[in-house]
Design an enzyme around this catalytic site. Structure first.
Site, PDB file in Angstrom:
ATOM      1  N   ASP A 340     -64.665-123.588  42.344  1.00 23.74           N
ATOM      2  CA  ASP A 340     -65.537-123.367  42.593  1.00 23.74           C
ATOM      3  C   ASP A 340     -65.431-122.175  44.454  1.00 23.74           C
ATOM      4  O   ASP A 340     -65.658-124.174  45.347  1.00 23.74           O
ATOM      5  CB  ASP A 340     -66.581-122.362  42.420  1.00 23.74           C
ATOM      6  CG  ASP A 340     -67.848-123.537  42.737  1.00 23.74           C
ATOM      7  OD1 ASP A 340     -67.800-124.746  42.455  1.00 23.74           O
ATOM      8  OD2 ASP A 340     -68.741-122.882  43.204  1.00 23.74           O
ATOM      9  N   GLU A 341     -65.426-121.622  44.811  1.00 24.41           N
ATOM     10  CA  GLU A 341     -65.428-121.521  46.261  1.00 24.41           C
ATOM     11  C   GLU A 341     -65.016-122.748  47.559  1.00 24.41           C
ATOM     12  O   GLU A 341     -65.806-122.610  47.876  1.00 24.41           O
ATOM     13  CB  GLU A 341     -67.271-121.026  46.271  1.00 24.41           C
ATOM     14  CG  GLU A 341     -67.721-120.384  46.173  1.00 24.41           C
ATOM     15  CD  GLU A 341     -69.219-119.507  46.677  1.00 24.41           C
ATOM     16  OE1 GLU A 341     -69.769-118.442  46.469  1.00 24.41           O
ATOM     17  OE2 GLU A 341     -69.777-121.000  45.911  1.00 24.41           O
ATOM     18  N   VAL A 342     -63.163-123.008  47.082  1.00 20.64           N
ATOM     19  CA  VAL A 342     -62.678-123.504  47.924  1.00 20.64           C
ATOM     20  C   VAL A 342     -62.307-122.433  49.121  1.00 20.64           C
ATOM     21  O   VAL A 342     -62.079-122.048  48.523  1.00 20.64           O
ATOM     22  CB  VAL A 342     -61.587-124.145  46.801  1.00 20.64           C
ATOM     23  CG1 VAL A 342     -60.998-125.623  48.308  1.00 20.64           C
ATOM     24  CG2 VAL A 342     -62.346-124.806  45.799  1.00 20.64           C
TER      25      VAL A 342
END
Lengths: 545, 537
Positions: A340-342
């Site tokens: 997630d959230e890269v």
């Protein structure tokens, strides 16, 4: 000074009055007065009730049960549920499990709960397919609990313990009851974040206890993240030596992890480890040089680092070794790979990454690089015979969803739209979006978690079956051992009922309120620091300040 | 700066044998280490880098020869014992490194057996040098504040050795009234929860426990004049009541911590639970021409209501030693009064017309007069002032409504009219939101209203309120701390020196860890860790 919510209390009182009226005056079937939480699929209770004398009570294995004395899970559960069923009981001897044959009236029991398990594996771990259904019948002189597996028997014991109540003179009673029960969803989890704040092992164990009271069965251990790396790895001890808040006081040793897994097993709870990459890995970089991408500023490395370097072969070698270790440490068949959230800005700044991008033909679409990285990890995981779970971005960015198997939906907005997309692609889905309990609403917000309708999206029957469950997330920015329990309970219990019970029977918040308020008092009695739902009191308040 | 030097010299003169080499050159050289710091921040504090190891076995508290307080002084004898444990957390009697060290306490006046009151001074002077801490205070209450400060100066290094830095502090509170309200009616709080709150208050230098003891949902106060009130009005007549001995315990525990206990018996509204044990006290509401069976506020037209309140307040004034009694007076709903024909005819008789605020004012005025006759000061929620211009002038008003512009305006009006004022509106900490909301509590500027210096002086302090709809012993501590600490610093410290949020963040995070170490379940400020995490489960 304050707005009042006393009407809620009154309503519950009136309900209570009606309940006891029916209870005492009608000898027919009574509605769910004493209530089990989460609500069983089918429950009928009758006015007939039996006094239970703890000193003459026993849990017994049925003669034809596959599980017999020596079954670790149930032997220990009998002991545990004796105390949970008869809180405050200190006199006399506790009756433990034995064979029914030893009993009859000569055994000195006046009441026995006889447990019959059809498949007898007592030494394994609960897994993604474990059956938890059970039937429970409480009648004169004995109760009968029948379950296919020991895990189902645990759920039945929990229900039984909640059927027992005390009258004004502290005598224990159970009413004549018939229960047929099974979970609506197989995956009913709680995520704890042990990276943003370290949670002492005791706190985790206590959370596992409370999870079993609400029939939750997956502990999603978000064990590492940016702020700290408390997992003490056998293969890479530097990760926690350098990356934990403190290398000896703020780590989970291998023994700690085993303790958590063993404790969870005894409660029928799976431990799902998450090692989130390629983002959320700042703490990894401290103990594993060259793992993270060096960020560039003006043609030179600026000293900061970004996500795992997806362009370096060494990163994949490292992840292979780490995942191999995880595979052997955690018995569960699922591994959560995060994803997630890269943040792409660091990758973008790095010339080596850009070169790799053009070599691979990704153009400047960094979602392709992330997809490439995650696909590699999913393949490594598959080769270890494990199923991977990923956060929803991995699905969103990936053109070939077939490589994935389970997607966890966490983003706000139209989460049901996402559920529809994920299941339409033929993937299994876990819902977390509406259950971020670390973000409190102003007040009275348990109903928010109760009112969730996980399957209320347009889709085929088949799609709905791909929804394997949901998770309560307790992220750690503002949460540690000081406030975890009161933030988690009883709000997570609201989610637990949504995930276990029949939706139609549990669609009314006002019906649920008095039941949940009672259940919360039961949690207090069991030492769980569950916060209050509204104005009111419990017979026994939380004392352990 | 010069005034500070002079003050310091004066103090040094009084103390014998204190080395006088501490100079402000040191301060200039080493600056003020903000991170370590004391919470709430002292008015004036200088530290050097010189530090002294403390060996618990060689550590003593002593009364100075010329101190008025001497061995046998209950407040300080107890405090010495308490603070030894607080200064050396985790010490279990083994050998430790460090030198002999004595904290010498000199109290200049006052007594040890009284109660802290509205005029108690809390200023103190503290000098820490080689082998010696010198603490001087006008009263024992000031000495308590100084001991707390000293305990926060002591740190442990990586080898767990205790040490303290060379330090000089001149300190006094910005406001004399720094309170916390607990609501024991919406949920019953067991005694240990109250005691633990008092402990934590002392760590934060709060000095008033505002005990909102009864309200609509329950009446846990066990009255000796009217035992039916709790027999019928408590959640449970045995398990959910405060007996007289419980109340005495709270008061004497608070006294030892230098904390006043201000009781609130809120009326005429918020009294539903009173009606259960005191028939005819509440106004019967009418539907049409018949009583509906429900009840409203205290019936203000009956002599019996006032007779009852006189007896109750007499009891309250003997049970609670503090000179303040909070009479409530908030959120009175007029619909029930309006519905009642007897009330309406009373209104007519009194010439109130259709203005029920006049009836409310009439009731409040009676109560304030009763209270004055008992030699006590009345405290009221702002509603009384909003509805009524002629409440007696020595009343203290508590501002609880609205946003900063609104409450500042309110404070300006009240002080202009000459009333003493307490602020609580921005400190309703029972309200929670996601994120670092301690900053909102910290950013409050209590005196930023239009008014003369005289007016500002009428602001005697403020309060944190912890209403109980969603709060009981399970979540009280985590919700109160360390967010309450933000308010504590605003009420104790100099505003200019404590206006920077990021500096406060580091200090507050450290202080929160110190509270956790002391067993207080203070929740985290943000991501991070404490050397000693919360272990009590």
């Amino acid at each position: 000074m304050i707005a009042l919510f006393s009407h809620v209390k009154k309503e519950s009182k009136i309900n209570g009055l009606i309940m006891s009226f029916i209870f005492w005056l009608m000898l027919s079937e009574v509605p769910v007065a004493r209530g089990v939480w989460p609500l069983p699929q089918k429950i009928s209770q009758f006015a007939e009730r039996y006094p239970l004398n703890p000193g003459a009570f026993a849990f017994l294995y049925a003669n034809n049960s596959q599980a017999q004395p020596g079954c670790s899970v149930l032997d220990i559960a009998f002991k545990r549920y004796f105390s949970l069923t008869f809180p405050g009981y200190s006199g006399g001897k506790e009756r433990r499990g034995g064979r029914l044959a030893e009993n009859n009236s000569s055994g000195g029991y006046t009441y026995a709960l006889v447990v019959m398990v059809q498949e007898g594996d007592c030494d394994g771990y609960p897994n993604a397919e474990s059956e938890e259904k059970y039937s429970l019948s409480v009648s004169a002189g004995c109760g009968l609990l029948v379950a296919k597996t020991v895990w189902g028997a645990l759920r039945g014991l929990e229900s039984f313990s909640q059927l027992v109540y005390q009258d004004e003179h502290n005598t224990f009673f159970a009413n004549k009851t018939e229960i047929e029960d099974f979970p609506r969803f197989l995956h009913r989890g709680i995520l704890l974040d042990t990276s943003r704040h370290f949670l002492p092992v005791q706190t985790i164990l206590k959370t596992l206890d409370a999870m079993s009271y609400s029939k939750l069965n997956v502990f999603h251990w978000h064990i590492v993240d940016d702020p700290s790396f408390p997992y003490q790895s056998r293969s890479f001890p530097h990760l926690s030596n350098q990356g934990a808040f403190h290398p000896s006081t703020h780590v989970y040793t291998q023994a700690d992890v085993r303790r958590v897994i063993a404790h969870a097993r005894l409660h029928g709870i799976r431990v799902l480890p998450e090692f989130d990459t390629p983002g959320h890995t700042q703490s990894w970089g401290k103990g594993q040089p060259n793992l993270l991408t060096p960020c560039y500023h003006g043609g030179k490395p600026d000293g900061t680092s970004g996500p795992v370097n997806a362009a370096a072969a060494s990163s994949y070698q490292f992840m292979t070794r780490l995942l191999k270790e995880i595979h052997s440490v955690f018995p569960d068949s699922y591994i959560h790979l995060g994803g997630d959230e890269v943040d792409f800005s660091c990758w973008k700044s790095n010339p080596d990454v850009r070169m790799f991008m053009s070599k691979m033909g990704f153009g400047s679409d960094f979602t392709k690089l992330e997809a490439f990285y995650m696909e590699s990890l999913i393949n490594i995981t598959a080769s270890l015979n494990k199923t991977s779970i990923v956060w929803q971005e991995v699905f969103d960015y990936h053109e070939k969803p077939k490589v994935m198997s389970v997607v966890e939906v966490w983003r706000g907005g139209c989460y049901l739209c996402e559920m529809r997309k994920v299941t339409r692609a033929g993937l299994r889905a876990i819902l977390a979006s509406p259950w971020y309990l670390d973000q409190p609403g102003p007040t009275h917000d348990w109903s928010r978690y109760y009112n969730v309708r996980p399957l209320a999206f347009t889709g085929s029957e088949q799609q709905k079956q791909l929804v394997i469950g949901g998770e309560v997330c307790m992220w750690g920015e503002y949460v540690d051992a000081t406030n975890l329990a009161s933030m988690l309970w009883p709000r997570a219990s609201a989610a637990a009922e949504r995930l276990w019970s029949d939706e139609e029977q549990t669609s009314s918040v006002s019906d649920a309120f008095p039941r949940l308020a009672k259940f919360r008092c039961r949690l207090l009695r069991r030492g769980v620091q569950a916060g209050p739902l509204s104005v009111g009191h419990c017979r026994q308040e939380y004392q352990d300040v | 700066m010069s005034a500070f030097c002079q003050h310091r010299k004066n103090c040094l003169k009084c103390s014998t044998g204190v080395p006088v080499y501490l100079s402000f050159v040191l301060i200039v050289l080493y600056g003020m280490p903000e991170a370590q710091g004391v919470w709430p921040m002292p008015q004036k504090m200088s530290q050097s880098s010189e530090s002294y190891l403390l060996n618990p076995q060689g550590f003593t508290f002593q009364y100075a020869n010329d101190s008025v307080a001497q061995p046998g002084c209950s407040v300080l004898d107890e405090a010495f014992r308490r603070y030894f444990t607080l200064i050396f957390p985790g010490y279990n009697g083994g050998n430790a490194r460090g030198d002999l060290f004595a904290v010498v306490v000199n109290v200049q006046s006052g007594e040890c057996d009284g109660y802290p009151d509205e005029n108690s001074t809390e200023n103190y002077y503290l000098l820490v040098s080689a082998g010696l801490g010198f603490l001087k205070a006008e009263t024992v209450w000031g000495a308590l504040r100084g001991l707390e400060t000293f305990s926060q100066l002591v740190e442990q290094d990586d080898y767990d050795t205790y040490y303290v830095k060379e330090t000089e502090i001149v300190d006094f509170p910005r406001f004399p009234f720094r309170g916390i309200l607990l609501d024991t009616s919406r949920h019953f709080l067991p005694l240990p929860a109250i005691m633990e709150t008092l402990d934590a208050m002392a760590y934060n230098k709060f000095n008033v426990f505002h005990w909102h003891i009864v309200d609509d949902p329950s009446f846990p106060y066990e009255s000796y004049s009217f035992p039916d009130l709790s027999d019928k009005g408590a959640f449970h007549r045995f398990t959910h009541v405060y007996t007289q001995s419980d109340v005495q315990k709270v008061i004497s525990y608070a006294r030892l911590l230098g904390i006043r206990v201000m009781p609130e018996f809120d009326s005429p509204g918020h009294t539903l639970s009173w009606g259960k044990g005191q028939p005819d006290l509440l106004t019967p509401c009418y539907r049409g021409k018949v009583p509906s069976g429900s009840f409203g506020p205290v019936n203000p037209i009956l002599n019996s209501s006032y007779e009852f309140m006189v007896r109750l307040l007499k009891e309250v004034s003997t049970v609670f030693p503090d000179s303040y009694i909070h009479l409530g007076g908030d959120e009175v709903s007029f619909t029930c009064w309006k519905s009642n024909p007897q009330v309406r005819s009373f209104m007519e008789k009194m010439g109130f017309g259709g203005d029920f605020t006049k009836l409310e004012a009439f009731y409040i005025e009676n109560l304030v007069n009763i209270t004055a006759a008992l030699n006590k000061t009345s405290v009221l929620w702002q509603d009384a002032f909003d509805h009524h211009e002629n409440i007696p002038n020595n009343t203290v008003l508590l501002v609880w409504r609205g946003t900063p512009p609104k409450y500042h305006w309110e404070m300006s009006q009240m002080t202009k009219a000459g009333y003493r004022v307490l602020l609580t509106a921005p400190w309703y900490l029972n309200h929670i939101s996601y994120g670092q909301d301690w900053r909102d509590a910290y950013n409050v500027r209590p005196l930023n209203f239009t008014g003369t210096d005289e007016q500002k002086k009428l602001v005697i302090g403020g309060e944190v309120c912890m209403w109980g709809e969603y709060v009981d012993a399970t979540n009280l501590m985590a919700r109160l701390w360390p967010r309450g600490s933000a308010a504590a610093e605003r009420l104790w410290s100099d505003e200019e020196q404590t206006s920077n949020l990021s500096k406060a963040y580091t200090r507050l995070s450290n202080f929160r860890c110190r509270m956790v170490r002391r067993g207080i379940r203070a929740e985290p400020v943000y991501v991070g860790y404490c050397k000693h995490e919360y272990k009590g489960l």
